[in-house]
Scaffold this active site. Sequence first.
Site, short mmCIF file in Angstrom:
data_model
loop_
_atom_site.label_atom_id
_atom_site.label_comp_id
_atom_site.label_asym_id
_atom_site.label_seq_id
_atom_site.Cartn_x
_atom_site.Cartn_y
_atom_site.Cartn_z
N GLU A 127 0.02 2.74 6.72
CA GLU A 127 -0.04 3.86 5.96
C GLU A 127 -0.57 4.91 6.65
O GLU A 127 -0.37 6.18 6.20
CB GLU A 127 -1.02 3.45 4.89
N HIS A 171 1.88 6.86 8.50
CA HIS A 171 2.96 7.61 7.77
C HIS A 171 2.15 8.76 7.67
O HIS A 171 3.17 9.74 7.43
CB HIS A 171 3.01 6.83 6.50
N ALA A 183 1.18 -1.04 0.01
CA ALA A 183 0.08 -0.04 -0.12
C ALA A 183 0.72 1.41 -0.04
O ALA A 183 2.17 1.02 0.10
CB ALA A 183 -0.87 -0.03 1.25
ZN LIG Z 1 5.48 2.22 4.79
#
Ligand SMILES: [Zn+2]
Length: 898
Positions: free
Chosen positions: A302, A305, A266
Amino acid sequence: MREGTETLVRRELYSAPAYWIRSVDLSFDLDPIKTLVISRMQVEPNSAFAGHHEALRLDGEDITVTRVQVNGQSISFRLENGQLVLENLPSEPFQLEIRNTCSPEKNTRLNGLYTSGGGFFTQCEAQGFRRITFFLDRPDVMATFKVTLRANKQSYPVLLSNGNKVESGDLDHGRHYAVWVDPHPKPCYLFALVAANLVCREQRVVSRTGKDHLLQVYVRSGDLDKTEHAMQSLVAALIWDEARFGLSLDLERFMIVAVSDFNMGAMENKGLNIFNTKFVLANPATATDVDFGNVEAVVGHEYFHNWTGNRVTCRDWFQLSLKEGLTVYRDQEFTQDMAGSPSARAVKRIEDVRQLRQIQFAEDAGPMAHPVRPDSYQAIDNFYTSTVYEKGAEVVRMMATLVGRAGFARGMTLYFERFDGQAVTCDDFAQAISDANPDSALAPRLEAFKRWYAQSGTPRVQASGEYDADNRRYTLTLSQSCPATPGQSEKQPFVIPVALGLLDREGRALPMQFVGGPLASPTERLLVLEEASQSFTFINLDSAPVPSLLRGFSAPVILQAQASQDDLLTLLRHDSDAFNRWEAGQQLGLERLLAAVQADQNGEEPTLDAAFIDAMQALLRDESLDAAFRELLLTLPSESYVAERLVERGVAVDPQTIHRVRDAFRAQLAQALHADWAAVWDKHAQTGGYSPDAISSGRRALANLALANLVLDAARSGDTVWPGRAYQRCKDATNMTDRLGALSALVQAHAELAEPALARFHAQFQGEALVIDKWFTLQATAPESNGRVFARVKALAQHPDFSVKNPNRARSLLMALTQNPAAFHRADAAGYVFWAEKVIEIDAINRQLAARLARGLDRWRTLAEPQRGAAQEALQRVAAKPDLSADVREIVSRALAA
Ligand SMILES: [Zn+2]
């Protein structure tokens, strides 16, 4: 970079860009054959270069430039090594406009703008943006983006990009448009767009800051019933990051889009995460417990992040672990916290460590060994590795161990105070954690600690203890070494946190008192090994203790302790640290596997001793242990893990022997514990309504292991009852975990009913791509038996459902084969011939995918003959291909280099 050029990029040669791009206004006329891109950029000369007349060199790849204008005037340009070079530019900030075209339909590399299932998708990390338009494609150039998308409304009703939608409407000729603005400056690798026919699940949430957020998960219309778990995971991740680190969502809208053709897991594009369907879609009918767990982990990863990666990003790609190591650490902590009980947390930790040791340790011992912060690369895509990700996470975990949980949270706060909105380095991160904790065990040894970023290879820690009965003292001596790795012959000592407990012979935890220390001493201590060798003395001990070393796997090292069988049995039965309990059992199994592999050369039959079987039986019967933990305890170390331990002892690896021995042990455990497996099955086979929680999934895992053992034992005894039950369960199961477990039991035992069960399963799930992937993998990873698994893989490569164009499908069969040592490493070299053909075939389509497959022979030098020579020939055959991509060439030439 031009096709086929192999330039080595070096970390030490980093220099700031000569220009900044402060904002970019992009417009797309989307068409599969030829998409027109217009990019208007505000460019500013870097004042550090004042006085020079630097040319502006913009990266581009497989795109066609049609016009370049500066402040509205067309200017001349040239193309040099794939870069667009502009000279004689204004010394003041200026507007640069570039028109170019690209061809999404021809983009089989799935890097840049490409088509999948009739829609447009992007993947820009690490260097895909240059395949869309000319740009300073490097993470330290950050700009605000405004994006206008135009496309046919009927074919592409959904138009998405980063940030917030500010405008949309209809255009002539059945087309429509949408305008998106992302207020957060970002590097171009975080750019994304999607234009497709999708539906979405929505949810509104209010964060701690009181702000309202819209969460959306976009999928193809038939998949909406598989999005609930992803949405729940996203909401959980949002709440967790606020609670644990005080980090809130900074966007009004956060979108996840699933796409079936995707090279990676992803991608954390700002506000518009694009996911491999494998890590979004899950419902009980089509996804296993492992899939549910992966969706939670990847959605969390994700999402996290957004702070660790997007708000603070990497200065250059050598710093990749700055965002990946830290974010893997965060997703591991998230999933552990979600798992709940201490035992469930330990299970998660064991699974993570097992993965690390299997993949990263092998990488660290092979031709691709590189530091967590690499020094050079030819193709950056080759460095999205287990070392950068999983070992990088261990480095962060060690820092957290050294400064403590609260100290680490303080360090994170300081990190964001210092660097929010910037592109920084791994050193900057470590410095912030240390500076926030001046009195910690980290601060005084930070420079030495940072060797974890610079030195490759897995350190060995030797431990030996000496008990002095006269003085009631125990002295533990720890020493360390690290083998040479490519480009690094000498290593300096690492800073290694060693969590330690001492047990007496009855398994009771002993207080650990140092000379001059307080009487009331803890039963667990953190030792810091930082020299080549150090001794630690504990007093007031009535007998020789059993050390429980490296609890919770407190450092990514190979522990070489001279533990006796009795010591290991004591730890297995009593250690309060669940990780070390499991580890003691693995150690006991491993030693038997290693001895049997070596005895095999003398023609001795591999036989498990009663002591080991009794110990396993006691654990299997112990209802006080969680089912998930028992499943781990009763699983022997993998063939590849055994192979790596043989290499350490200087033995050439014969995958066929390891397989034969491990299979024999599995069969013996199945037979000796038959009644216990049956009892476990009776107790755990029915788990009721499906829930992916740790307790229920643990019960399903143990039931599946029991069934696998019972069907395996039936192959010996000729019993038909258990295979029949497995077949029935395969038909009747109400969830995929149970169904696949039953199918797997039949396939792994090569039971007669495996064939009809496979056929039935395939017919039932036609059209469910992710389930058909499992069908391929199951067959490719079955225990090899007289070459039939390999023959099956070759036949499946011709199956109408198989295609190397879809990365998930290619991986499900081909990568799975390379992970099945006995099927792949054949004496007749047929596995390698097949591998070489596929690497070359895929390289012409998708170089990233080919490079991953190419790594299947990383460890060829450790093999015994005839495999070793045959593997070398196969690598040479691939290397001899003149038009190989830089990605695959880097992998095979490293493998072949001395
Ligand atoms: Zn990553």
